[in-house]
Design a protein around this motif. Structure first.
Motif, short mmCIF file in Angstrom:
data_model
loop_
_atom_site.label_atom_id
_atom_site.label_comp_id
_atom_site.label_asym_id
_atom_site.label_seq_id
_atom_site.Cartn_x
_atom_site.Cartn_y
_atom_site.Cartn_z
N ILE A 109 0.84 -1.20 0.00
CA ILE A 109 0.00 0.00 0.00
C ILE A 109 0.87 1.25 0.00
O ILE A 109 0.58 2.24 -0.68
N ALA A 110 1.97 1.20 0.76
CA ALA A 110 2.88 2.36 0.80
C ALA A 110 3.50 2.63 -0.56
O ALA A 110 3.80 3.78 -0.90
N ARG A 111 3.73 1.58 -1.33
CA ARG A 111 4.29 1.75 -2.69
C ARG A 111 3.28 2.40 -3.62
O ARG A 111 3.65 3.16 -4.52
N HIS A 112 1.99 2.08 -3.45
CA HIS A 112 0.97 2.54 -4.40
C HIS A 112 -0.23 3.12 -3.65
O HIS A 112 -1.34 2.60 -3.76
N PRO A 113 -0.04 4.18 -2.87
CA PRO A 113 -1.19 4.76 -2.17
C PRO A 113 -2.21 5.30 -3.17
O PRO A 113 -1.84 5.85 -4.21
N PRO A 293 6.33 -5.05 -7.66
CA PRO A 293 7.47 -5.44 -8.48
C PRO A 293 7.75 -6.92 -8.32
O PRO A 293 7.32 -7.57 -7.37
N TRP A 294 8.49 -7.48 -9.27
CA TRP A 294 8.80 -8.91 -9.23
C TRP A 294 9.79 -9.25 -8.13
O TRP A 294 9.78 -10.33 -7.58
N VAL A 295 10.68 -8.31 -7.81
CA VAL A 295 11.73 -8.61 -6.84
C VAL A 295 11.67 -7.61 -5.71
O VAL A 295 11.07 -6.54 -5.81
N GLY A 296 12.32 -7.96 -4.61
CA GLY A 296 12.45 -7.02 -3.51
C GLY A 296 11.28 -7.02 -2.55
O GLY A 296 11.29 -6.27 -1.58
N LEU A 297 10.27 -7.86 -2.79
CA LEU A 297 9.10 -7.82 -1.94
C LEU A 297 9.40 -8.28 -0.52
O LEU A 297 8.95 -7.70 0.45
N GLN A 298 10.19 -9.34 -0.42
CA GLN A 298 10.40 -9.91 0.91
C GLN A 298 11.17 -8.93 1.81
O GLN A 298 10.83 -8.74 2.97
N SER A 299 12.20 -8.30 1.25
CA SER A 299 12.98 -7.38 2.08
C SER A 299 12.14 -6.16 2.46
O SER A 299 12.24 -5.65 3.56
N ASP A 300 11.28 -5.69 1.51
CA ASP A 300 10.44 -4.54 1.83
C ASP A 300 9.44 -4.89 2.92
O ASP A 300 9.21 -4.13 3.84
#
Length: 303
Positions: A109-113, A293-300
């Motif tokens: 949600i923070a990525r795409h408010p 995005p395809w990558v980086g989800l887990q760390s975010d």
């Protein structure tokens, strides 16, 4: 040529780029023409070819509808169409308030408010697009969509082809749809749907006025060739119903697998189980997964 015009206020978090991207999926721009701040779309309005243009301004959108033929429509009908197309009827503030602190969904949600689900112009367009796209890639579905639009041959005076309504589609036959590249089963399903809508047995437009989603689902599932994924996609893109569980969508399952940091593929049943607690917002959760995005989800999500 008759014309309607209106101006629609936009909320501060409105994301015009999402709408522009949705209508720019077909790079050949047969029925939609997208610019940096505007959309032009060909559609059928009360049986006549029509050209809709929406221009995004700071804080509002200006819309006009040029109709090739007589009409008795009111400006309020155009405003309702624009608000629907732009997702302005969707209560995304309530959704974001409920899940902004969620450990996994909150970072999305923070990525795409302000993320809203862009809509098809009509439920019939959403339903027939869903049938066309069953079990094939988006690229292949867009090619079929172009050929279907071309087969009906409805052109607005601005040069844009118009997505057909049920009456236009029912004038075609199965061989014509085969020639457009549709399989036998999809051609039969599309023609059945067009007849049912044209004859009033599936009053899709009337169902927009508060018909329960479960009733719509039951009626559509009774049509041969229509399954749960098609119904949920239609409810999402045609009726702005935000609680359809899109667990059958391959992209949703892939994004969920990345979000959860799993190495094994997520099954449809597993996706359904994960989405269930987010009712009545499951489809909006799926939209945030689509946008992720395809990558980086887990760390975010861990941060």
């Amino acid at each position: 040529m008759a014309a309607l015009a209106c101006s629609v206020p936009l909320p501060p978090d409105f994301r015009p780029d999402d709408v522009l991207a949705f209508h720019a999926r077909d790079t050949q721009q047969l029925a939609e023409r997208v610019g940096p701040d505007r959309i032009a779309k060909g559609l059928v309005w009360n049986g006549h070819p029509a050209g809709l243009e929406i221009v995004f301004r700071p804080g509002h959108a200006d819309a006009s509808l040029a109709i090739d033929g007589p009409h008795d429509s009111a400006t309020g009908q155009l405003e309702a169409l624009v608000r629907h197309l732009l997702g302005l009827t969707q209560p995304v503030d309530s959704f974001e308030a409920a899940y902004r602190q969620h450990p996994l969904l909150g970072p999305l949600i923070a990525r795409h408010p302000g993320l809203r689900v862009s809509q098809a112009a009509t439920p019939f367009e959403a339903l027939t697009w869903a049938v066309t796209g069953q079990q094939i890639s988006v690229h292949a579905a867009l090619a079929l969509r172009r050929r279907l639009i071309s087969a009906t041959g409805i052109i607005h005076s601005n040069g844009l082809a118009c997505y057909p309504d049920a009456l236009a589609l029912v004038r075609l036959n199965e061989p014509a749809l085969h020639a457009a590249g549709l399989s036998r089963s999809k051609a039969q399903t599309l023609l059945s749907l067009a007849r049912l809508v044209a004859e009033g047995h599936l009053p899709l437009d009337a169902w927009r006025d508060g018909t329960p989603a479960d009733e719509i689902r039951e009626r559509l599932l009774a049509v041969r060739g229509i399954g749960p994924w098609t119904v949920n996609y239609t409810l999402l893109r045609g009726f702005a119903h935000l609680d359809g569980s899109l667990h059958g969508d391959a992209a949703v399952r892939r994004k969920l697998q990345a979000l959860l940091g799993q190495t094994e593929r997520i099954t449809a049943d597993e996706a359904a189980t994960w989405l269930a607690p987010f009712s009545p917002w499951r489809a909006l959760v799926a939209a945030h997964l689509w946008a992720a995005p395809w990558v980086g989800l887990q760390s975010d999500s861990a941060g």
